[in-house]
Design a protein around this motif. Structure first.
Motif, PDB file in Angstrom:
ATOM      1  N   LYS A  22       0.702  -1.079   0.094  1.00 26.81           N
ATOM      2  CA  LYS A  22      -0.041   0.082   0.005  1.00 26.81           C
ATOM      3  C   LYS A  22       0.909   1.222   0.126  1.00 26.81           C
ATOM      4  N   GLU A  23       1.919   1.309   0.821  1.00 27.20           N
ATOM      5  CA  GLU A  23       2.833   2.479   0.844  1.00 27.20           C
ATOM      6  C   GLU A  23       3.546   2.553  -0.421  1.00 27.20           C
ATOM      7  N   THR A  24       3.836   1.437  -1.018  1.00 30.81           N
ATOM      8  CA  THR A  24       4.705   1.925  -2.357  1.00 30.81           C
ATOM      9  C   THR A  24       3.702   2.252  -3.211  1.00 30.81           C
ATOM     10  N   GLN A  25       2.409   1.839  -3.435  1.00 29.84           N
ATOM     11  CA  GLN A  25       1.364   2.199  -4.324  1.00 29.84           C
ATOM     12  C   GLN A  25       1.222   3.673  -4.077  1.00 29.84           C
ATOM     13  N   SER A  26       1.206   4.121  -2.949  1.00 32.57           N
ATOM     14  CA  SER A  26       0.826   5.685  -2.519  1.00 32.57           C
ATOM     15  C   SER A  26       2.061   6.249  -3.111  1.00 32.57           C
ATOM     16  N   THR A  46       2.041   6.509  -7.113  1.00 26.32           N
ATOM     17  CA  THR A  46       0.766   7.207  -7.630  1.00 26.32           C
ATOM     18  C   THR A  46       0.568   8.582  -7.061  1.00 26.32           C
ATOM     19  N   ASN A  47       1.429   9.121  -6.495  1.00 22.23           N
ATOM     20  CA  ASN A  47       1.451  10.509  -6.021  1.00 22.23           C
ATOM     21  C   ASN A  47       1.078  11.662  -6.998  1.00 22.23           C
TER      22      ASN A  47
END
Length: 119
Positions: A1-5, A8-9
């Motif tokens: 989840k953190e990596t996706q966040s 995709t920022n």
């Protein structure tokens, strides 16, 4: 989840895709492993990134008025003595004040802060 966040920022992607097409660069490296990267943006805005390359936490105390940053390639200057810039932290999406005061933050080991400065 953190990596996706992170990946995709939208605010950080906008820095990369800025219409001015100017490159960012290493502005400054301090003895205690703090690196400061800058990138001129369209509309006279700037992106500023602080990176802690150290293995220990580090305090940032960056006085904007002491740092007149000039990109000689694109002939752009960020001067907080002439203009006050509003600061937005692009990871937290929070207002981080303005360039009338020093930017202060604690960075953990290998942590980064990405800011957008707007007039």
């Amino acid at each position: 989840k953190e990596t996706q966040s992170i990946l995709t920022n939208k605010d950080v992607i906008a820095i990369d895709q800025d219409t001015a097409g100017m490159e960012g660069y290493l502005y400054k490296r301090t003895n205690d492993s703090l690196e400061v990267y800058v990138k001129p943006l369209s509309d006279n805005d700037w992106a500023v990134c602080f990176l802690n390359r150290s293995h220990k936490p580090m305090q940032i105390n960056f006085n904007w008025k002491d740092e007149v940053i000039t990109d000689t390639l694109f002939n752009k200057t960020m001067n907080a003595n002439e203009h006050t810039y509003k600061i937005k932290d692009l990871w937290t999406k929070n207002n981080a004040g303005d360039t009338k005061k020093s930017f202060k933050a604690k960075l953990d080991s290998h942590e980064v802060v990405v800011l957008k400065l707007s007039q």
